[in-house]
Design a protein around this motif. Structure first.
Motif, short mmCIF file in Angstrom:
data_model
loop_
_atom_site.label_atom_id
_atom_site.label_comp_id
_atom_site.label_asym_id
_atom_site.label_seq_id
_atom_site.Cartn_x
_atom_site.Cartn_y
_atom_site.Cartn_z
N GLY A 9 0.86 -1.16 0.00
CA GLY A 9 0.00 0.00 0.00
C GLY A 9 0.90 1.22 0.00
N GLY A 10 0.55 2.23 -0.77
CA GLY A 10 1.39 3.42 -0.85
C GLY A 10 0.60 4.68 -0.60
N ARG A 11 1.14 5.55 0.29
CA ARG A 11 0.49 6.84 0.57
C ARG A 11 1.25 7.94 -0.15
N ALA A 12 0.53 8.69 -0.98
CA ALA A 12 1.15 9.75 -1.76
C ALA A 12 1.66 10.87 -0.86
N MET A 13 2.86 11.38 -1.15
CA MET A 13 3.41 12.51 -0.41
C MET A 13 2.92 13.84 -0.97
N SER A 14 2.54 13.86 -2.24
CA SER A 14 2.07 15.09 -2.87
C SER A 14 0.57 15.24 -2.68
N ALA A 15 0.15 16.45 -2.36
CA ALA A 15 -1.28 16.70 -2.19
C ALA A 15 -2.02 16.76 -3.52
N ASP A 16 -1.28 16.83 -4.62
CA ASP A 16 -1.90 16.95 -5.94
C ASP A 16 -2.32 15.61 -6.52
N ILE A 17 -1.89 14.51 -5.90
CA ILE A 17 -2.22 13.18 -6.43
C ILE A 17 -3.67 12.85 -6.08
N PRO A 18 -4.51 12.49 -7.04
CA PRO A 18 -5.93 12.21 -6.73
C PRO A 18 -6.11 11.06 -5.75
N ALA A 19 -5.34 9.98 -5.95
CA ALA A 19 -5.49 8.81 -5.07
C ALA A 19 -4.46 8.90 -3.95
N LYS A 20 -4.92 9.31 -2.75
CA LYS A 20 -3.96 9.44 -1.64
C LYS A 20 -3.35 8.10 -1.29
N TYR A 21 -4.18 7.06 -1.24
CA TYR A 21 -3.69 5.71 -0.98
C TYR A 21 -3.90 4.85 -2.22
N MET A 22 -2.93 4.01 -2.51
CA MET A 22 -3.02 3.10 -3.65
C MET A 22 -2.44 1.75 -3.24
N ASN A 23 -3.14 0.68 -3.58
CA ASN A 23 -2.67 -0.68 -3.29
C ASN A 23 -2.16 -1.35 -4.56
N SER A 24 -1.41 -2.41 -4.34
CA SER A 24 -1.00 -3.25 -5.46
C SER A 24 -2.25 -3.80 -6.16
N PRO A 25 -2.14 -4.07 -7.47
CA PRO A 25 -3.27 -4.71 -8.15
C PRO A 25 -3.38 -6.17 -7.76
N GLU A 26 -4.48 -6.81 -8.13
CA GLU A 26 -4.63 -8.25 -7.91
C GLU A 26 -3.56 -8.99 -8.69
N THR A 27 -2.88 -9.93 -8.03
CA THR A 27 -1.83 -10.72 -8.66
C THR A 27 -1.99 -12.18 -8.25
N GLU A 28 -1.08 -12.99 -8.71
CA GLU A 28 -1.08 -14.40 -8.30
C GLU A 28 -0.90 -14.52 -6.79
N LEU A 29 -0.18 -13.56 -6.21
CA LEU A 29 0.07 -13.58 -4.77
C LEU A 29 -1.04 -12.91 -3.96
N PHE A 30 -1.66 -11.88 -4.52
CA PHE A 30 -2.47 -10.95 -3.74
C PHE A 30 -3.91 -10.89 -4.24
N HIS A 31 -4.84 -11.22 -3.36
CA HIS A 31 -6.27 -11.05 -3.59
C HIS A 31 -6.81 -10.29 -2.38
N LYS A 32 -7.06 -9.00 -2.58
CA LYS A 32 -7.27 -8.12 -1.42
C LYS A 32 -8.47 -8.51 -0.57
N GLY A 33 -9.47 -9.17 -1.15
CA GLY A 33 -10.63 -9.59 -0.36
C GLY A 33 -10.33 -10.73 0.58
N ASN A 34 -9.15 -11.35 0.45
CA ASN A 34 -8.78 -12.49 1.29
C ASN A 34 -7.68 -12.14 2.29
N VAL A 35 -7.31 -10.87 2.36
CA VAL A 35 -6.13 -10.47 3.15
C VAL A 35 -6.52 -9.35 4.11
N LEU A 36 -5.92 -9.36 5.28
CA LEU A 36 -6.05 -8.27 6.25
C LEU A 36 -4.65 -7.72 6.55
N TYR A 37 -4.51 -6.43 6.52
CA TYR A 37 -3.22 -5.82 6.85
C TYR A 37 -2.86 -6.13 8.30
#
Length: 636
Positions: free
Chosen positions: A220-248
């Motif tokens: 998960g990445g938090r933008a340092m610039s206030a101009d970025i529309p998406a303040k937080y962005m996660n990795s996309p779904e991959t072979e390793l990562f399915h966000k509905g099955n994971v808890l930080y």
């Protein structure tokens, strides 16, 4: 045969480790707490007379504090019985009801590829961590310092920084021999619809997301610039990562969860980290979306009653209601949710930084049950002033509880919602004596509806009361006297007092005066209240009410009683006051129905209501002897 991690995890999830170990040991009844998945026995690996062998269903592990052995389902069988690993897997899979997989060369190849991808993610994590501590990470370090995140906490959660560059990570990984396809498979680069791939995360604080074994599978990445529309962005779904099955923070929280603690579900990464730094290390968070069924299952693997934290604004309440509705069909005995509603405009990280861990612990202590949240959702802001609207509420409650799959829990929820509705409507309906109904729970019976309170009615018809004027309902008098003598009760139960429909006109005047004092923000200790009564010409009514309460030995309502005693008696009286009016009307309707249509169903309904009335009378009889039952001496 090599088994996939997914297959082994499924077996562990379906079968508690106590079910495997329990076939070879006898659980100690004194130390074992089955409702918490906490089991103790004498160790099967070495001789002992006192149980030091522990099996923990939440973690899926066993450990002996005597000889030091530990492991999971499969290791227990391989070490105790000398089975091979495939034999142990087959035994446990059969016990769990999970079919053994056929050998799949392609699946085995994918498992190897996944293993290599986790190595890539580990390299990326190290790169981000090093960059945070380098010159490029100065701005990110300053942000974390301003948020109160110490360097030790940064290391614990492996926080990092993705530099403001399109190729910094890509070039670093290439220098380590990582192929372009592997970077893309991990979601570290953007490669679709562009001529040249580039780093997905740029100028962001990086939060590694781990699987249940502690391996980094996403970011998960938090933008340092206030101009970025998406303040937080996660990795996309991959072979390793399915966000509905994971808890930080799932793996770390599961390891640190104490025996008497429960997992805390916050909304974001910084909340989890801030809570951990304040001493609440057992926090997790969904990944930017509402909770899923799979995530709820993960929570229940850790604890029986997870705590869900939501903001106190309308959006937060809507999210809490969605989570409650999602969980309702899945609850079971010893498996539910509780809810912490944060002060509006505050999240857990803000609260512990500004007010300390004690403030957050106070909210935990006041957590609401799942039933409370569902009731709040269905009644909040509603108007139930007609039979049709009340019937609609009851219908919605029935449909809601019908979704619960577990039969026993469904029964108790139905009963709970029915009782809530009865008390809720009873507090708003016309007093019984205005309808001329003086039978059961009426003025002439043992269980007087509007005249009864949690004491005997004998005094209500005594010469003492008759000489003072019209009969003053004893329960109502006790409620008003308790509110007047204990300012904390009036503050805590202001809404309930404001909606109360008292029978006696003079007691209604006393209550109105009390409500006015609070509404105008004036001090409302016993002396101020007495002065207000006198100013309104209510001193004589107040004296009669106090005399009645004293004569009935209802000392918890008096000024010299402790707040705990007063609160306990007041809550009981308030409940009976609300429910009695409803029961009286229901009894009248049932008697009328039986008289006009003498069916077996109408007869059963009448008997059921009479039973509720007897229960209420028994409750009042119990409270009538309150001084003896509680061990306190009744005082005049």
């Amino acid at each position: 045969m090599r088994f996939s991690d997914t297959f082994l995890d499924e077996i562990r999830a379906r079968l508690p480790i106590s079910a495997v170990v329990g076939t070879r040991v006898t659980w100690d009844k004194k130390k074992t707490n089955a409702s918490r998945g906490d089991y103790w026995a004498c160790c099967p690996f070495h001789g002992e007379k006192t149980p030091s062998f522990h099996a923990d269903d939440r973690r899926g592990r066993y450990h002996c504090f005597g000889c030091g052995v530990s492991g999971d389902h499969f290791r227990f069988l391989t070490e105790l019985d000398g089975m091979s690993f495939p034999e142990a897997v087959e035994r446990v899979a059969d016990q769990a009801g999970v079919p053994m997989p056929a050998r799949d060369p392609q699946a085995e190849r994918r498992e190897k590829e996944k293993a290599s991808l986790t190595e890539v993610m580990e390299l990326a994590t190290g790169f981000f961590q090093e960059t945070l501590q380098a010159a490029d990470g100065a701005k990110a370090r300053a942000y974390l310092r301003d948020r109160g995140i110490t360097s030790v906490t940064q290391q614990t959660f492996r926080l990092g920084y993705a530099p403001d560059s399109r190729n910094a990570l890509k070039e670093f990984l290439a220098s380590k021999g990582i192929e372009k396809a592997q970077m893309e498979a991990c979601g570290l680069t953007v490669f679709e619809n562009v001529p040249v791939s580039y780093d997905r995360f740029r100028d962001r604080i990086m939060f590694p997301i781990e699987d249940s074994r502690g391996r980094v599978i996403a970011f998960g990445g938090r933008a340092m610039s206030a101009d970025i529309p998406a303040k937080y962005m996660n990795s996309p779904e991959t072979e390793l990562f399915h966000k509905g099955n994971v808890l930080y923070n799932f793996a770390r929280a599961r390891k640190t969860l104490g025996r008497d603690e429960t997992v805390i579900v916050a909304e974001g990464y910084m909340d989890v980290i801030g809570l951990a730094q304040a001493g609440f290390e057992h926090g997790v968070a969904p990944l930017g979306t509402a909770l899923t069924e799979n995530q709820l299952e993960l929570l229940w693997r850790m604890t029986k009653e997870p705590l869900l934290c939501f903001d106190g604004d309308q959006a937060g309440l809507r999210a809490a209601f969605r989570a409650a509705e999602l969980a309702l069909p899945m609850i079971a005995p010893g498996r539910t949710l509780r809810f912490v509603i944060m002060p509006e405009g505050k999240d857990p990280d803000d609260l512990v930084r500004e007010s300390g861990p004690e403030a957050f612990q106070a909210l935990i202590n006041e957590a609401r049950s799942l039933a409370d949240m569902l009731w709040l959702r269905e009644t909040s802001g509603g108007v139930f002033d007609t039979p049709e609207r009340r019937a609609d509420l009851e219908k919605r409650l029935r449909l809601l509880t019908a979704t619960i799959r577990d039969e026993s829990v469904r029964y108790h929820y139905s009963q709970d919602m029915r009782e809530r509705a009865q008390a809720f409507f009873g507090a708003r309906r016309e007093p019984a004596n205005q309808r001329g109904d003086k039978r059961a729970f009426g003025q002439g019976g043992r269980g007087q509806a509007s005249g009864r309170m949690p004491v005997s009615d004998r005094l209500a018809h005594s010469a003492l009361v008759r000489s003072a004027g019209p009969v003053m309902p004893l329960r109502e008098a006790t409620i008003v006297v308790a509110l007047a003598n204990h300012a904390a009760l009036l503050d805590a139960y202001f809404d309930q007092a404001a909606s109360m429909d008292l029978e006696h006109p003079e007691l209604r005047q006393l209550l109105a005066a009390l409500l006015d004092i609070v509404a105008t923000g004036e001090p409302h200790g016993p002396d101020e209240v007495a002065a207000r009564f006198e100013a309104r010409g209510l001193a004589e009514t107040w004296s009669r009410a106090v005399l009645l309460v004293k004569g009935a030995h209802q000392w918890p309502a008096l000024a010299d009683a402790t707040l705990d005693d007063a609160r306990e008696a007041f809550v009981q009286a308030l409940h009976l006051q609300r429910s009695s009016g409803f029961l009286n009307k229901e009894l009248k309707a049932a008697e009328l129905a039986l008289a006009t249509d003498p069916t077996e169903e109408n007869y059963r309904r009448l008997v059921e209501i009479q039973a509720h009335i007897r229960d209420a009378q028994s409750t009042e009889a119990l409270i009538e002897g309150f001084g003896v039952t509680s061990g306190r001496v009744a005082r005049g």
